[in-house]
Design a protein around this motif. Structure first.
Motif, PDB file in Angstrom:
ATOM      1  N   LEU A 226      38.702  42.144  47.653  1.00  0.00           N
ATOM      2  CA  LEU A 226      37.406  41.655  47.188  1.00  0.00           C
ATOM      3  C   LEU A 226      37.636  40.571  46.147  1.00  0.00           C
ATOM      4  CD1 LEU A 226      35.512  45.057  46.630  1.00  0.00           C
ATOM      5  CD2 LEU A 226      35.743  43.746  48.750  1.00  0.00           C
ATOM      6  N   TYR A 227      37.101  39.379  46.383  1.00  0.00           N
ATOM      7  CA  TYR A 227      37.153  38.291  45.410  1.00  0.00           C
ATOM      8  C   TYR A 227      35.828  38.304  44.650  1.00  0.00           C
ATOM      9  CZ  TYR A 227      41.254  36.820  48.018  1.00  0.00           C
ATOM     10  OH  TYR A 227      42.492  36.784  48.630  1.00  0.00           O
ATOM     11  N   LEU A 228      35.882  38.830  43.424  1.00  0.00           N
ATOM     12  CA  LEU A 228      34.671  39.169  42.688  1.00  0.00           C
ATOM     13  C   LEU A 228      33.923  37.944  42.184  1.00  0.00           C
ATOM     14  CD1 LEU A 228      36.070  42.139  40.571  1.00  0.00           C
ATOM     15  CD2 LEU A 228      34.781  42.270  42.702  1.00  0.00           C
ATOM     16  N   LYS A 229      32.619  38.137  42.036  1.00  0.00           N
ATOM     17  CA  LYS A 229      31.788  37.128  41.394  1.00  0.00           C
ATOM     18  C   LYS A 229      32.082  37.115  39.899  1.00  0.00           C
ATOM     19  CE  LYS A 229      28.026  37.910  44.709  1.00  0.00           C
ATOM     20  NZ  LYS A 229      26.629  38.361  44.885  1.00  0.00           N
ATOM     21  N   ARG A 230      31.742  36.008  39.267  1.00  0.00           N
ATOM     22  CA  ARG A 230      32.069  35.855  37.851  1.00  0.00           C
ATOM     23  C   ARG A 230      31.393  36.929  37.003  1.00  0.00           C
ATOM     24  NH1 ARG A 230      31.293  30.006  35.370  1.00  0.00           N
ATOM     25  NH2 ARG A 230      32.953  29.669  36.919  1.00  0.00           N
TER      26      ARG A 230
ATOM     27  N   PHE B 247      34.640  44.849  37.423  1.00  0.00           N
ATOM     28  CA  PHE B 247      35.092  45.790  38.445  1.00  0.00           C
ATOM     29  C   PHE B 247      36.588  45.657  38.732  1.00  0.00           C
ATOM     30  CE2 PHE B 247      30.532  45.736  39.429  1.00  0.00           C
ATOM     31  CZ  PHE B 247      30.286  47.093  39.559  1.00  0.00           C
ATOM     32  N   ALA B 248      37.210  44.610  38.219  1.00  0.00           N
ATOM     33  CA  ALA B 248      38.646  44.435  38.442  1.00  0.00           C
ATOM     34  C   ALA B 248      39.488  45.208  37.430  1.00  0.00           C
ATOM     35  CB  ALA B 248      39.011  42.945  38.373  1.00  0.00           C
TER      36      ALA B 248
ATOM     37  N   LEU C 182      35.224  54.955  38.805  1.00  0.00           N
ATOM     38  CA  LEU C 182      34.380  54.936  40.005  1.00  0.00           C
ATOM     39  C   LEU C 182      34.922  55.884  41.076  1.00  0.00           C
ATOM     40  CD1 LEU C 182      33.619  51.105  40.266  1.00  0.00           C
ATOM     41  CD2 LEU C 182      31.995  52.923  39.708  1.00  0.00           C
ATOM     42  N   VAL C 183      36.239  55.866  41.260  1.00  0.00           N
ATOM     43  CA  VAL C 183      36.844  56.751  42.258  1.00  0.00           C
ATOM     44  C   VAL C 183      36.669  58.207  41.852  1.00  0.00           C
ATOM     45  CG1 VAL C 183      39.018  57.449  43.330  1.00  0.00           C
ATOM     46  CG2 VAL C 183      38.498  55.029  43.049  1.00  0.00           C
TER      47      VAL C 183
ATOM     48  N   MET D 263      39.113  31.259  36.716  1.00  0.00           N
ATOM     49  CA  MET D 263      40.050  32.316  37.092  1.00  0.00           C
ATOM     50  C   MET D 263      39.383  33.257  38.087  1.00  0.00           C
ATOM     51  SD  MET D 263      42.029  35.011  34.617  1.00  0.00           S
ATOM     52  CE  MET D 263      43.178  36.191  35.301  1.00  0.00           C
ATOM     53  N   THR D 264      40.093  33.580  39.156  1.00  0.00           N
ATOM     54  CA  THR D 264      39.551  34.442  40.198  1.00  0.00           C
ATOM     55  C   THR D 264      40.038  35.869  40.009  1.00  0.00           C
ATOM     56  OG1 THR D 264      39.547  32.590  41.741  1.00  0.00           O
ATOM     57  CG2 THR D 264      39.361  34.796  42.677  1.00  0.00           C
ATOM     58  N   PHE D 265      39.101  36.789  40.045  1.00  0.00           N
ATOM     59  CA  PHE D 265      39.438  38.209  39.948  1.00  0.00           C
ATOM     60  C   PHE D 265      39.286  38.834  41.324  1.00  0.00           C
ATOM     61  CE2 PHE D 265      38.178  36.999  35.709  1.00  0.00           C
ATOM     62  CZ  PHE D 265      39.053  37.705  34.886  1.00  0.00           C
ATOM     63  N   ASN D 266      40.325  39.554  41.744  1.00  0.00           N
ATOM     64  CA  ASN D 266      40.229  40.216  43.045  1.00  0.00           C
ATOM     65  C   ASN D 266      40.687  41.653  42.926  1.00  0.00           C
ATOM     66  OD1 ASN D 266      43.233  40.446  43.947  1.00  0.00           O
ATOM     67  ND2 ASN D 266      43.033  38.308  43.281  1.00  0.00           N
ATOM     68  N   VAL D 267      40.132  42.487  43.801  1.00  0.00           N
ATOM     69  CA  VAL D 267      40.444  43.917  43.844  1.00  0.00           C
ATOM     70  C   VAL D 267      40.974  44.245  45.234  1.00  0.00           C
ATOM     71  CG1 VAL D 267      39.557  46.259  43.591  1.00  0.00           C
ATOM     72  CG2 VAL D 267      38.608  44.413  42.184  1.00  0.00           C
ATOM     73  N   PRO D 268      42.283  44.467  45.375  1.00  0.00           N
ATOM     74  CA  PRO D 268      42.833  44.830  46.684  1.00  0.00           C
ATOM     75  C   PRO D 268      42.870  46.353  46.861  1.00  0.00           C
ATOM     76  CG  PRO D 268      44.613  44.328  45.175  1.00  0.00           C
ATOM     77  CD  PRO D 268      43.341  44.187  44.393  1.00  0.00           C
ATOM     78  N   SER D 269      42.671  46.807  48.078  1.00  0.00           N
ATOM     79  CA  SER D 269      42.824  48.226  48.418  1.00  0.00           C
ATOM     80  C   SER D 269      43.429  48.314  49.811  1.00  0.00           C
ATOM     81  CB  SER D 269      41.476  48.947  48.377  1.00  0.00           C
ATOM     82  OG  SER D 269      40.561  48.372  49.291  1.00  0.00           O
ATOM     83  N   ARG D 270      44.230  49.352  50.020  1.00  0.00           N
ATOM     84  CA  ARG D 270      44.958  49.434  51.288  1.00  0.00           C
ATOM     85  C   ARG D 270      45.040  50.882  51.756  1.00  0.00           C
ATOM     86  NH1 ARG D 270      51.435  48.352  52.077  1.00  0.00           N
ATOM     87  NH2 ARG D 270      51.552  49.121  54.226  1.00  0.00           N
TER      88      ARG D 270
END
Length: 635
Positions: A112-116, A121-122, A130-131, A1-8
């Motif tokens: 960001l496509y996170l490492k396992r 961080f997702a 963090l923000v 499963m891929t975890f990603n964090v989008p920001s815009r």
């Protein structure tokens, strides 16, 4: 499963060439170019409080990401481009976005496509923390995608058996529908940061309630601070700060020794940098001060080495320390005396430590110190109050160190000073004596330890002293001969009125109190005890009956054993009353018991003979008598 964090964002985006120039080239900063152009333009007076001027911050994304995707749309171009790079690759790709569902009107979308191992961080709460920690006060709003919920009432399906029973009862009463409260969850954008930091506002516009709320929220406190200071420093170095004096000390007792308390939060251009300092911004004894410091002069990539060697930080430290003292001084001037009493109870030891470690600020620390005295055993007084109460001809500030107020006020060293109504400070905290010795003086008046030799009270009568020395000079030599190396000398005392004798410490060695403290050190060097232990001076009171009796014994029969034993007991008693520890408490007890036996002998109808401990009873041999035989004559 891929975890990603989008920001815009909804900024100006980038063209294809700008992607190549800015993301395809390390250390190529678009912000730096913008600031340079802004400086050269006629809008040089505009706000240039921007971050990201090194061109390397973007690549930190690869620390937690296997792949980074940047999709951007610039108003200069009709096309939307996608930049892609992988962590283990030395190349990148740029392509045109052809999927209509992924088109954006303007700005940039970073994914960001996170490492396992970094999939944590997702989590939305992790991102929000963090923000809030690092970008709480940047100049633009930041929204995070958060799960929310609201409560509502829903109907509950009834059990068939209960429904049948309800049908029978329906004839008498109308049926009520059963409901329960449930939480309906949904996702929405939530503002995570505050765009206007409190320290950037005009202090006149900030209320006390706002300062207190900021203190509680920033440092997880539940009590209001004793004082706060909001200021801006301009000139050679510019920075803004809000400082606080907390109401109570932390529960950990080693905070006075450990300066790493995370009480100061350093920001550079509103971006949180660190709260992990080791005395760079505040000295150890002021580590209890809490607050935020925001500087535009420090670089964003400031490190521990830069903080230690930076001239800017050294200037900031001086000004922060000065403001901290002004804030504490303000508490002393408060109409409510309990405020400073509470401060001193919690942080008094910190200021005493400052006397030892910070010679440059002695003049700022000394007026803040508080001590008990012979004329104020319940309420502590300041040096200013002591000086105000001094006698017209008094030149020095007198003090005595002891383990408690009771011990200090009953010490024989005070007798003559109490008679003259001269105030004496009581130093009852273990750190007090060292702190006062480092101060040395206050307003050109020296600190004098009344337990040391050569105490001058300013009332010497040379003719009378000469007569007393002629009368008791032989007795002093006789006592010195008996005591031997236990004392450096035997002198006539000018500080006693009711006690027969006292044991004063040498000028340059440890006092009795300091000697007691050093012996109690678990890691103390016992070899230095004999070296640092001061010479002891045995002072006698010529007006006391015991000394006059011994003077007569010295002149009539100096070798009398009773008189010599009395000298020994007198020395032991002076040792205890002066604050020293007897080398052999059991031997001292034996002498006291012997004297008690002699004093009580023959009273209340008893005539018990007291045998001195040194007396050894004579032994006799028993005579063996042989039994007589039957018929033998009796003797």
């Amino acid at each position: 499963m891929t975890f990603n964090v989008p920001s815009r964002d909804t900024g100006i985006g980038m063209t294809r060439q700008e992607l190549v120039d800015c993301l395809g080239t390390i250390a190529q900063s678009g912000t730096a170019k913008f600031l340079k152009a802004l400086k050269e333009s006629k809008d040089a007076g505009a706000d240039s409080n921007l971050i990201g001027q090194f061109g390397v911050g973007f690549y930190s994304a690869f620390l937690v990401s296997e792949r980074v995707e940047v999709s951007t749309k610039s108003p200069k171009s009709d096309k939307q481009y996608v930049w892609e790079g992988e962590a283990n690759s030395s190349s990148y790709t740029i392509r045109e976005e052809t999927d209509p569902s992924k088109h954006i009107p303007r700005g940039t979308r970073l994914t960001l496509y996170l490492k396992r191992d970094d999939k944590g961080f997702a989590h939305p709460e992790r991102i929000q923390r963090l923000v809030q920690n690092y970008s709480q006060f940047v100049s633009f709003p930041i929204y995070t995608w958060q799960e929310k919920g609201y409560t509502k009432e829903v109907e509950v399906d009834e059990d068939p058996a209960e429904a049948k029973k309800d049908d029978q009862d329906e004839k008498t009463e109308p049926k009520k529908k059963k409901t329960k409260t449930v939480v309906e969850k949904y996702w929405d954008w939530e503002l995570t940061n505050e765009t206007q930091p409190l320290w950037l506002r005009n202090p006149k516009e900030v209320t006390t309630e706002e300062y207190n709320e900021f203190h509680k929220k920033t440092f997880n406190e539940y009590l209001e601070p004793l004082a706060s200071s909001h200021f801006t420093t301009e000139g050679e170095v510019e920075f803004r700060s809000v400082l606080y004096v907390p109401s109570i000390a932390p529960t950990a007792k080693d905070d006075i020794v450990n300066p790493k308390t995370k009480n100061i939060r350093l920001y550079v251009k509103r971006v949180f940098i660190s709260d992990d300092f080791d005395g760079e911004l505040f000295p150890r004894y002021l580590s209890f001060i809490k607050g935020v410091v925001d500087s535009n002069d420090l670089p964003l990539n400031v490190s521990r080495e830069i903080l230690q060697e930076s001239r800017i930080v050294r200037i900031m430290r001086k000004r922060l320390v000065r403001k901290a003292f002004d804030m504490i001084l303000g508490i002393t001037m408060s109409e409510n005396r309990d405020d400073y009493a509470r401060f001193w109870e919690n942080f008094g030891k910190h200021l005493k430590l400052g006397c030892i470690e910070d010679r440059e600020n002695h003049k700022r620390i000394a007026p803040l110190l508080r001590f008990f005295s012979s004329q104020s055993e319940e309420d502590m007084i300041s040096f200013d109050e002591y000086v105000e109460n001094m006698k017209p001809d008094q030149k020095d500030i007198y003090y005595i160190a002891a383990d408690s107020v009771t011990s200090a006020k009953n010490a024989p060293f005070l007798e003559k000073l109490v008679e003259k109504d001269i105030e004496v400070l009581f130093l009852v905290d273990p750190i007090d004596e060292v702190a006062i010795q480092n101060l040395k003086s206050y307003k050109e008046k020296n600190f004098v330890d009344i337990s040391k030799e050569d105490l001058d009270l300013g009332d010497k009568n040379e003719e009378k002293e000469k007569e007393i020395k002629q009368e008791f000079g032989q007795t002093c030599e006789w006592i010195k001969k008996r005591l031997g190396d236990k004392v450096a000398s035997v002198q006539i005392s000018s500080r006693l009125s009711t006690s027969p004798c006292v044991l004063a410490s040498g000028k340059f060695g440890w006092s009795a109190n300091m000697e007691r403290l050093m012996k109690a050190q678990t890691v103390g060097d016992t070899s230095s005890l004999e070296f640092m232990r001061s010479r002891r001076v045995f002072e006698i009171n010529p007006d006391h009956p015991i000394i006059q009796t011994l003077n007569a014994a010295c002149k009539s029969n100096p070798n009398d054993e009773e008189a010599l034993r009395a000298v020994d007991l007198l020395y032991d008693a002076a040792l205890v009353s002066s604050g020293f520890t007897p080398e052999s408490p059991a031997q001292l007890g034996g002498k006291i018991y012997e004297m008690m036996g002699m004093a009580l002998s023959g009273r209340w109808g008893t005539s018990a003979q007291v045998v001195p401990p040194s007396h050894v009873p004579e032994t006799f041999e028993a005579e063996v008598v042989e039994p007589a035989e039957a018929g033998s004559p009796k003797l």
